[in-house]
Structures are given as C-alpha cells and as structure tokens.
Scaffold this motif. Structure first.
Motif, PDB file in Angstrom:
ATOM      1  N   GLU A  77       0.929  -1.098   0.022  1.00  0.00           N
ATOM      2  CA  GLU A  77      -0.030   0.135  -0.004  1.00  0.00           C
ATOM      3  C   GLU A  77       0.960   1.123  -0.045  1.00  0.00           C
ATOM      4  OE1 GLU A  77      -3.167   0.235  -0.534  1.00  0.00           O
ATOM      5  OE2 GLU A  77      -3.695  -1.923  -0.451  1.00  0.00           O
ATOM      6  N   PHE A  78       1.978   1.271   0.822  1.00  0.00           N
ATOM      7  CA  PHE A  78       2.766   2.362   0.769  1.00  0.00           C
ATOM      8  C   PHE A  78       3.453   2.719  -0.293  1.00  0.00           C
ATOM      9  CE2 PHE A  78       0.879   2.676   4.926  1.00  0.00           C
ATOM     10  CZ  PHE A  78       0.705   4.050   5.174  1.00  0.00           C
ATOM     11  N   ALA A  79       4.072   1.493  -0.848  1.00  0.00           N
ATOM     12  CA  ALA A  79       4.854   1.554  -2.294  1.00  0.00           C
ATOM     13  C   ALA A  79       3.971   2.135  -3.577  1.00  0.00           C
ATOM     14  CB  ALA A  79       5.329   0.375  -2.514  1.00  0.00           C
ATOM     15  N   ALA A  80       2.649   1.900  -3.250  1.00  0.00           N
ATOM     16  CA  ALA A  80       1.790   2.359  -4.320  1.00  0.00           C
ATOM     17  C   ALA A  80       1.585   3.924  -4.291  1.00  0.00           C
ATOM     18  CB  ALA A  80       0.517   1.738  -4.108  1.00  0.00           C
ATOM     19  N   ILE A  81       1.821   4.526  -3.017  1.00  0.00           N
ATOM     20  CA  ILE A  81       1.891   6.002  -2.986  1.00  0.00           C
ATOM     21  C   ILE A  81       3.126   6.639  -2.883  1.00  0.00           C
ATOM     22  CG2 ILE A  81      -0.637   5.634  -1.904  1.00  0.00           C
ATOM     23  CD1 ILE A  81       0.914   6.491   0.836  1.00  0.00           C
ATOM     24  N   GLY A  82       4.078   5.730  -3.000  1.00  0.00           N
ATOM     25  CA  GLY A  82       5.605   6.551  -3.150  1.00  0.00           C
ATOM     26  C   GLY A  82       6.345   6.602  -2.048  1.00  0.00           C
ATOM     27  N   SER A  83       6.089   5.592  -1.008  1.00  0.00           N
ATOM     28  CA  SER A  83       6.523   5.902   0.341  1.00  0.00           C
ATOM     29  C   SER A  83       6.947   4.207   0.763  1.00  0.00           C
ATOM     30  CB  SER A  83       5.849   6.657   1.297  1.00  0.00           C
ATOM     31  OG  SER A  83       6.469   6.455   2.605  1.00  0.00           O
TER      32      SER A  83
END
Length: 466
Positions: A77-83
């Motif tokens: 989920e956080f890779a998907a928002i660039g983090s």
C-alpha cells in the motif's frame, strides 16, 4: 436448543460445541479423526504428556505467516503512494529469543520497553538498529545501554528524557535517532486501561506542546529527530480512530518541516484479534489501505512529502498463534437465581488460572475454550472456566458453551493466548510459570523453560542448603 439466561448476549448457543472458530484459532489448529485438537500437527495429548499442563503453545508457522502478511500489506500500500513502511513487533506482547528471530527473519522491527526486553532482543542476535525503545520512565542505565548498543530509535516521552538521551549520546560520541510520543486526543474504542491517547494518562505529550519539544530536541547535536509517534490504544477493531489520529498528526508534522527534516511518522497500531467467535476482525489489508489512503490524501492537501510510515500491530502477530492447554480438575454445578427462576452454571476448574492468564481478571477479557483431548456428542452446557488460585476473581473464561459431559482429566484448550499471557504471568500462590512450546509441522520444542518449585525456592534467601 435452549440458551442459558446466564449467558451474555454475544455468546451464541452452538450447534456443535466441538467446532473450532477459524478466526480464534491458529491456522494450523484442527481436530483429528479421533477428536483431539492438534496444534501445528501435534496433538493435545502428546503435548500434555511430554510437557505437562498448564502449557503455552505457539504455532510458529502461524506467527511467521501473520508477520509476513502484515509486512506485505503495508509494503504494497505504501509503495503504491511512493513511500515505505516499517512494521514493529510488540515485544511486550510476548518476547523470547526464538520469537525475536522469527519476526526479524520475516522483515519486522521490534519494540522493546525495558532493559530486560532489550537484553532478550540482543541475545537473539537482533541488530540494535532494528529496535525501538519505549517507556515513560526509562532508567539512566537503560538509556545508556540503548544508546551504547545503537538502538535504532528511542521514543522520548518527557522533557527530562530529551536531556537524558542527549547526555548519553554525547557521552558515547554518537548521534541518537529519536521519536517523540504524542497524545493525539483520539480515544480508542477499547477498554479504558488499553486506551492510551486520551489526555489524562501517563504517556506522551499533547500535540500543542510538540513544536516546543521538537525545538528542544533539535537543539542537541547528539539527537536526530525522526518524527512523531502516536498510539491510541490496543485491541482496536475500528480503523476510524487511526484515520483521525493520522490527520491530526500529519498537520503537526507539516508544521515541523519548516525548521528541519521529519522523515518518519509512527502511527502506532494495536490492531484487534478475535478472542471469541463474536469478534469481527478487520482484515489487515483493509487497515493498510485505510492508512495509505489517509496519509496520501493529507500529504497532498498539506503539500508535503509522504513520510516513511511506522506501525505497531501489537498482538495481531502473536496473539492468535498461541493457545494454552490445561487439565480439568473439578466440576461444580452452581444454581443462580434470576428473579423467580433458577439457572445453572457449570464451573470447570483447571490447573492454572490468573497466574498464567491475568487478562480476564485485569480487563474482564473474554476468551473461548474447547475440550482438546476428545470430541463429544453431549448437549452444550454453559460453563465458566476457573483457575486454582485463592481468589474469587481467578477466572480464565467467563462464559462458554462446552459439551455437558466435560469431566475431570479432560484437557482444555484456550485459544488466542499468544499475547499478554506469558508476559503478564506471575508466581501467585507460588505456582511456577508454565513452559512455552513452539509447534511446527508436527514437531514440538521448548522455547521457554517452565519454572519448578526448586527454581522458586532458589530465589528465597531464607532457604538453607542441606
């Protein structure tokens, strides 16, 4: 089918008092063809004959699987928002060197809250940089050791701790990463003693005081400010509190960026598990998606970079992986008056109790139970599972339906005891704390030895040697 009027509203009369509710038991728990419960491929009778009762049993594959599941959900989920995300295992829930190795091998970090928990993690070979050190009153010795070994983050809880950690960092010639614990003001929907973000309690500092605290932290060259830390409570099912806390924290986080970097934000956790079939657990993937959604939206609204997010799922890793085995000792039917009628409650006493599971006495926590050594066709009866201690409040399971022929000598299994049972265990009435056994793929091994009477007497300075 008649429901006993003494039963709480949430407890349904079962069609089958032998059935294992999947959400409550470890993924590798099942009944064998002979009717026994097997945990991780090892039967209850085998475990009891080899290791005795009471006995804590931890399903290694289940614990590892839940650690991987939480990490994968937040990573995605956080890779998907660039983090990215850091997942911290709660050492206070249950910590041994074996478990510390399991969770770090699966990619998790570990939270410790005392010098003892730090010592266990280090003895397990855990890289100190993967540890977070919590606590509202860390001793000078604990702070000094944490700084000296290179703990990855010390969570500051008060003004005096800022200076104590800064002094230790200067003494050791290092720069110590720190977080600041804050009170978001969000109240978790949980037991009063498990809610940790309301104003009148011992943890953290109010959000209004954060800028002054962070300025103080940044004034010390030996401290590196990582970001804010929040924890709204424990055993939480509703994601709404986390979402609101994240909004409030990100607003303060944004203001802190003007004076320096704030690379991380720890949103805490304390995700709930099912202790009974009535508990509805929010899937971890849904929780991760909710966290990422609010962080992404608020960062965009505030026009700030998305920070690295840290979370602390708490008992969600180890709680359901554990079960406790007991042997039934005595049975007592008690007539209880309800107005003009009388209802019967069956008291089933076991060979443990509040010394190995204090949560029922502390929080009136609900648990489930099943006969583990056999199955039965007897009609279900409402029972209360009691311990053997000299306390009327010594109860393990407040309300459950078991087969009415439950008898002395039966083995009883209580699921979802992997968290906060062994770690809260005591020697009340001079009972030794039970051993902890790990089960995996049909094999069982001791990971924490149980205590004997000799162990207890060895600590008594008045005992003379023969």
């Amino acid at each position: 089918m008649t429901t006993n009027p003494l039963a709480p509203d949430w407890l349904a009369h079962p069609d089958d008092a032998n059935a294992l509710a999947p959400a409550v038991w470890s993924q590798n728990a099942h009944r064998t063809q002979t009717g026994e419960i097997a945990l991780g491929g090892v039967t209850a009778r085998d475990l009891a004959s080899r290791f005795g009762t009471p006995l804590y049993v931890i399903d290694e594959a289940d614990a590892r699987g839940r650690a991987r599941q939480v990490k994968a959900a937040f990573d995605a989920e956080f890779a998907a928002i660039g983090s990215s995300a850091k997942v911290y295992y709660a050492g206070k829930a249950f910590l041994s060197t074996e478990v510390a190795r399991w969770v770090t091998e699966e990619g998790l970090y570990i939270d410790v809250a005392s010098g003892g928990e730090l010592a266990v993690a280090l003895a397990a070979g855990v890289d100190a940089a993967r540890l977070g050190f919590h606590g509202n009153n860390k001793s000078l010795a604990e702070i000094d050791r944490a700084v000296s070994v290179g703990v990855g983050a010390i969570i500051l809880d008060s003004w005096v701790e800022v200076e104590r950690v800064a002094n230790a960092a200067e003494r050791h010639g290092v720069v110590q990463p720190v977080r600041l614990r804050t009170n978001s003001g969000v109240h978790a929907h949980t037991h009063e003693y498990l809610a940790t973000a309301h104003e009148d309690q011992k943890f953290g500092v109010p959000l209004t005081d954060v800028p002054e605290f962070v300025g103080h932290i940044r004034s010390f060259p030996g401290l590196r400010f990582l970001g804010l830390h929040s924890h709204i409570g424990s055993q939480i099912f509703d994601a709404g509190g986390f979402i609101e806390a994240a909004r409030r924290l990100l607003g303060v986080h944004a203001g802190l960026l003007a004076a320096g970097p704030v690379p991380e934000l720890n949103l805490g956790g304390g995700f709930g598990i099912a202790y009974t079939a009535a508990d509805e657990v929010t899937p971890i993937e849904q929780i991760a998606a909710s966290f990422a959604e609010v962080v992404s939206a608020e960062a965009a609204r505030l026009d700030i970079p998305i920070p690295v997010i840290a979370i602390e799922p708490g008992r969600a890793i180890i709680g359901t992986a554990g079960a406790t085995l007991y042997e039934v000792g005595t049975i007592k039917d008690v007539a209880v008056s309800i107005g003009d009628s009388v209802a019967m409650r069956k008291y089933v006493s076991v060979d443990g109790g509040m010394s190995d599971n204090a949560r029922t006495a502390l929080y009136a926590a609900d648990y489930s139970a099943r006969i583990a050594s056999r199955s039965s066709t007897a009609d279900p009866a409402l029972v209360r599972v009691a311990g053997k201690h000299c306390e009327s409040g010594d109860l393990v399971v407040l309300a459950e339906y078991l087969p009415g022929d439950v008898a002395p000598g039966d083995l009883l299994a209580v699921p979802a005891t992997g968290a906060y049972c062994w770690s809260l265990a005591s020697n009340y009435n001079y009972l030794g704390r039970p051993p902890v056994v790990a089960v995996n793929n049909g094999e069982a091994r001791i990971i924490v030895r149980g205590e004997t009477e000799e162990d207890l007497l060895r600590r008594d300075a008045g005992v003379t040697s023969a």
